[in-house]
Design an enzyme around this catalytic site. Structure first.
Site, PDB file in Angstrom:
ATOM      1  CE  LYS A   1      -2.242   4.126   2.979  1.00  0.00           C
ATOM      2  NZ  LYS A   1      -3.555   3.482   2.782  1.00  0.00           N
TER       3      LYS A   1
ATOM      4  CE  LYS B   1      -1.710  -1.698   3.895  1.00  0.00           C
ATOM      5  NZ  LYS B   1      -3.168  -1.666   3.777  1.00  0.00           N
TER       6      LYS B   1
HETATM    7  C1  26Q Z   1      -4.942  15.984  -3.054  1.00  0.00           C
HETATM    8  C2  26Q Z   1      -4.495  17.274  -3.255  1.00  0.00           C
HETATM    9  C3  26Q Z   1      -3.375  17.520  -4.049  1.00  0.00           C
HETATM   10  C4  26Q Z   1      -2.735  16.453  -4.641  1.00  0.00           C
HETATM   11  C5  26Q Z   1      -3.184  15.169  -4.452  1.00  0.00           C
HETATM   12  C6  26Q Z   1      -4.288  14.935  -3.638  1.00  0.00           C
HETATM   13  C7  26Q Z   1      -4.761  13.556  -3.404  1.00  0.00           C
HETATM   14  C8  26Q Z   1      -4.647  12.575  -4.377  1.00  0.00           C
HETATM   15  C9  26Q Z   1      -5.056  11.285  -4.136  1.00  0.00           C
HETATM   16  C10 26Q Z   1      -5.296  13.193  -2.185  1.00  0.00           C
HETATM   17  C11 26Q Z   1      -5.714  11.895  -1.945  1.00  0.00           C
HETATM   18  C12 26Q Z   1      -5.590  10.924  -2.931  1.00  0.00           C
HETATM   19  C13 26Q Z   1      -5.970   9.536  -2.733  1.00  0.00           C
HETATM   20  C14 26Q Z   1      -6.572   9.070  -1.667  1.00  0.00           C
HETATM   21  C15 26Q Z   1      -6.879   7.646  -1.509  1.00  0.00           C
HETATM   22  O1  26Q Z   1      -6.436   6.811  -2.275  1.00  0.00           O
HETATM   23  N1  26Q Z   1      -7.676   7.288  -0.490  1.00  0.00           N
HETATM   24  C16 26Q Z   1      -8.039   5.900  -0.257  1.00  0.00           C
HETATM   25  O2  26Q Z   1      -9.261   5.644  -0.929  1.00  0.00           O
HETATM   26  C17 26Q Z   1      -9.575   4.263  -0.889  1.00  0.00           C
HETATM   27  C18 26Q Z   1     -10.818   4.063  -1.722  1.00  0.00           C
HETATM   28  O3  26Q Z   1     -11.934   4.563  -1.058  1.00  0.00           O
HETATM   29  C19 26Q Z   1      -9.754   3.791   0.533  1.00  0.00           C
HETATM   30  O4  26Q Z   1      -9.938   2.406   0.519  1.00  0.00           O
HETATM   31  C20 26Q Z   1      -8.544   4.147   1.386  1.00  0.00           C
HETATM   32  O5  26Q Z   1      -8.794   3.846   2.737  1.00  0.00           O
HETATM   33  C21 26Q Z   1      -8.202   5.618   1.231  1.00  0.00           C
HETATM   34  O6  26Q Z   1      -7.001   5.921   1.906  1.00  0.00           O
END
Ligand code: 26Q
Length: 818
Positions: free
Chosen positions: A558, A552
């Site tokens: 985590k 992950k």
């Molecule tokens: C935000 C602002 C600027 C740049 C990037 C981001 C950004 C990009 C991707 C913030 C968060 C993410 C991804 C988050 C993520 O993958 N969360 C996960 O989502 C899964 C699906 O629901 C869950 O199973 C996980 O628990 C969760 O961590």
């Protein structure tokens, strides 16, 4: 036109010889190659182009049917789609895998081998992006009318290498030679405006002096299992508009025009990693708005081509927001309705709040998106005005009668009033949507009780849960073909589209031959992974060792470092008691750290340092091995997951929204060791407490512990084992030839740093759970039933079930067969 293109409209017309001809024709006419000199990559491309012919045929039929029946459609907006490789999955879903394998075998080409030639489409960070990919696949399998929208990044998530144990990032140039899966449609490009200023005139407002950007759509067909429905994923690529170039050229000259072109083309250049240091960056906001604006224009265009009654719009369109990343769509649709379509505010707002639904994927306050007001104003001046008006009307519903009401207004406001004001995108998403959901039962509960208590009181009925799921076509049929065959032999093919049927496996649990075959498949998968590990990490793994897997993104919450402390604890046991019998164990890690997340990178370095010490120590030989698989992504996950014995899901309770790796691993017969966090809670309910190793503080206990003043130093002082391990990490002994302070930040985050994720608080409980797992694994008559029970019990974590819940409870979609 070549006659072979789209040569067979129906799978039933496909025969190995017809497929072979089609591949041969593509090799010749699309690639200008002859078989004699064709490389494996040429064969992969030609086979992909053959597959694409089938996809396109079904895509056209599906779109035609959706159009003619004037169906209500879902538009899924996501900044990320983590698709991985597509050839295997497309062939499986079209029902062409075996035929194509046979066709290629006749000319001495191995289909499995050429599949390895494909690069990953890594247009996602992790769970959220992979969820979007699983959801698109389930939507198509369930024959639901849906279109995904996203960004055609020139560079996906960075490629990860290790150098002396440190993470190195390289650009992911996945598109350098194009992709056989995409179809460019310049005729339906869209133009969007950014920056500029607003002139208010009588009767309306005018957005002038803006910069124009052209959005070019790349379409990727998404096949459902059975191949009937092929939906569309439309990814936008930014280009400069020709008009602007000329304009600039005439005004100022060549360099200004070229500068504008390079600005436009930078918009979709690269996927942002979920990195604190990258948050609030202007280009990310531009990216979000660009893709949202292109998508909404495309949605309007399609609606008007299909319907003549404008009033039907909110009935025919439902738009889903995958986290807040596309939430600016709420304001953009308001702008279109009131400025361009001249609708009254109240009517427009009623429409908007009938159209949008929002999924939240995180409770971590630092991960909630905000944009500084000055930045927002510069990029989207008109949108800021509209946002302020939405906020004004929202706050009006909570009159500032007393102190408590004042506090409530501050709590719900779309604007955070700090030194610099900031737009809270999560608040915008909640207010502008008719549905807000979390991604596991626990997460959805905490969403209402902790993150949005005031909104939950203000909009009762808006909040709900839809627990995540994974597609069995990718994570079992594609990734674990041998287990899939065994299941099909036992149950027939029904499980592929109805994963709850796995429960029927229980009647085979007493069948010794079934048990033996299951165990043999796990063992084969471990041998296969061991071969890969030789290539990926240069280690030779023992397939009889317990494969203990944590795969992950790297993040403190985590707790890969909790796993590492346990590894060091075991290593000390080996060094101190060399005679003691020790069940061999392989610890596997995979995952990328955000480039600006120093502590996450330090954790990677620490794991690699411990790996190289342990793997090179004769005293640990045959007992303990540690490997960090570089560049973990969908392809490597598909190799690792079927071979795993123990699945590490050890986040601090209350921090992991759901997790989906936990589901993939349990389905493939790994037993979970984990906290009561995210979907682990529901996995425990499904498999039964005797078939999972649960340990540690609960979400409530975590909060209580922190509120009562948690002091990791007390644990350090009281537990000589923890002290020895932490001091070892801090000593420099694990990184010979480097400055002794290399791993010091890791130690100090757990002590001086206050151990914000309660690693030390959970360590003793984790150790105890690990001892139980070890005991259970030694006793094959105990372990195998646990494994079987895991596979049989996790059917409800199919993304088909998630999508049905969304379709019935939120989107109101009905299936439609082409
Ligand atoms: C935000 C602002 C600027 C740049 C990037 C981001 C950004 C990009 C991707 C913030 C968060 C993410 C991804 C988050 C993520 O993958 N969360 C996960 O989502 C899964 C699906 O629901 C869950 O199973 C996980 O628990 C969760 O961590």
């Amino acid at each position: 036109m070549n006659a072979f293109l789209g040569a067979f409209r129906f799978t039933k017309e496909a025969t190995p010889s017809a497929i072979r001809e089609c591949i041969g024709a593509h090799l010749r006419f699309s690639l200008a190659r002859v078989p004699k000199s064709a490389t494996p990559r040429d064969w992969w491309l030609a086979t992909s182009l053959m597959t694409r012919d089938f996809l396109v045929e079904r895509l056209l039929a599906t779109q035609e049917e959706h159009k003619n029946s004037g169906v209500r459609r879902l538009y899924y907006l996501s900044l990320e789609y983590f698709l991985g490789r597509l050839l295997r999955q497309n062939l499986l879903n079209l029902g062409l895998w075996d035929l194509t394998g046979e066709a290629l075998r006749q000319i001495d080409i191995d289909l499995e081998e050429i599949c390895q030639e494909e690069g990953e489409m890594g247009l996602g960070n992790g769970g959220l992006g992979r969820l979007a990919a699983c959801f698109l696949e389930s939507l198509a399998t369930l024959q639901l009318p849906a279109i995904g929208y996203g960004i055609h990044y020139e560079f996906g998530l960075f490629q990860q290498d290790f150098s002396r144990g440190y993470q190195i990032e390289r650009p992911d140039d996945w598109h350098r030679f194009g992709s056989p899966w995409e179809i460019l449609h310049p005729e339906i490009s869209q133009t969007v405006h950014l920056y500029g200023r607003i002139d208010h005139r009588e009767g309306g407002c005018c957005w002038t002096g803006c910069r124009d950007v052209l959005g070019l759509p790349f379409d990727i067909p998404v096949a459902g299992f059975g191949g009937n429905t092929v939906n569309l994923l439309r990814l936008w690529s930014a280009k400069s508009t020709r008009e602007f170039d000329l304009d600039a050229f005439n005004r100022g000259g060549y360099f200004e025009a070229v500068g504008e072109k390079s600005f436009c083309e930078s918009i979709t250049k690269v996927l942002y990693p979920n990195d604190k240091t990258e948050s609030g960056k202007e280009l990310r906001l531009v990216q979000q708005y660009f893709f949202v604006a292109c998508s909404l224009r495309d949605i309007l265009r399609r609606f008007e081509a299909e319907h003549h009654d404008w009033e039907l719009f909110p009935e025919k369109v439902v738009i889903h927001l995958n986290d807040t990343h596309p939430a600016i769509a709420i304001v953009e649709l308001m702008r279109i309705l009131i400025d361009e379509r001249r609708m009254e505010w109240e009517v427009a707002w009623t429409w908007v709040t009938r159209i949008f639904a929002y999924t939240n994927h995180t409770l971590l306050p630092e991960a909630l998106e905000t944009w500084s007001v000055p930045l927002f104003h510069r990029v989207l001046p008109r949108h800021l005005e509209i946002l302020y008006e939405i906020n004004r009307r929202l706050l009006e519903t909570v009159p500032a009668t007393d102190e408590a009401a004042q506090a409530r207004r501050r709590a719900i406001s779309l604007i955070e009033e700090n030194q610099t004001k900031a737009v809270r995108m999560a608040h915008l998403a909640v207010v502008g949507s008719f549905s807000v959901n979390g991604v596991s039962a626990l997460h959805s509960e905490l969403l209402q009780s902790r993150l949005f208590p005031d909104f939950a009181a203000l909009f009762p009925g808006k909040f709900r849960n839809v627990t995540n799921g994974i597609t069995p076509r990718v994570w079992l049929l594609g990734a674990n073909p041998q287990l899939a065959s065994l299941l099909t032999e036992a149950l027939g093919e029904a499980w592929i589209t109805d994963l709850s049927r796995l429960g029927e496996l229980r009647k085979f649990f007493d069948d010794a031959s079934f048990r033996e075959r299951y165990a043999a498949i796990k063992r084969t998968n471990k041998v296969r992974l061991a071969d890969c590990l030789r290539e990926w990490c240069g280690i030779s793994a023992d397939p009889d060792a317990l494969f203990d897997v944590q795969i992950k993104r790297i993040h403190e919450y985590k707790r890969q470092h909790l796993n590492l402390l346990h590894i060091l604890w075991l290593y000390r046991r080996i060094l101190e008691h060399p005679q003691e019998e020790f069940p061999p164990r392989l610890f596997l890690f995979g995952g990328k750290a955000a480039p600006g997340y120093d502590l996450a990178k330090c954790i990677i370095k620490a794991i690699n340092a411990v790996a190289s010490r342990i793997n090179g120590d004769p005293q640990a030989f045959g007992k303990l091995q540690v490997a960090f698989v570089p560049n973990y992504g969908v392809s490597r996950a598909s190799r690792i997951i079927p071979a795993a014995d123990l699945s590490e899901q050890i986040s601090t309770a209350g921090k992991e929204a759901s997790g989906t790796g936990n589901m993939k691993l349990a389905l493939n017969g790994a037993v979970t060791i984990g906290t009561l966090d995210g979907a682990n809670v529901e996995i425990r309910e499904a498999v039964g407490p005797e078939n999972i190793f649960i340990f540690g503080l609960t979400a409530q206990e975590v909060t209580d512990r922190i509120e009562s003043g948690y002091t990791p130093w007390e644990i350090y002082e009281a537990d000589p084992e923890i002290r020895a391990i932490l001091d070892w990490i801090g000593s420099g002994d694990l990184t010979p030839g480097e400055p002794p302070s290399v791993l010091a930040p890791l130690r100090s985050s757990l002590l001086e740093g206050g151990d914000p994720f309660l690693v030390l608080a959970d360590f003793a409980a984790y150790l105890a759970a690990q001892r139980q797992a070890e005991q259970a694994y030694r006793d094959k008559s105990r372990w195998l039933p646990m494994v079987l029970e895991n596979t049989a019990s996790v059917g409800r974590f199919s993304s088909d079930r998630s999508i049905r819940e969304y379709a019935d409870g939120i989107w109101r979609l009905t299936p439609l067969a082409p």
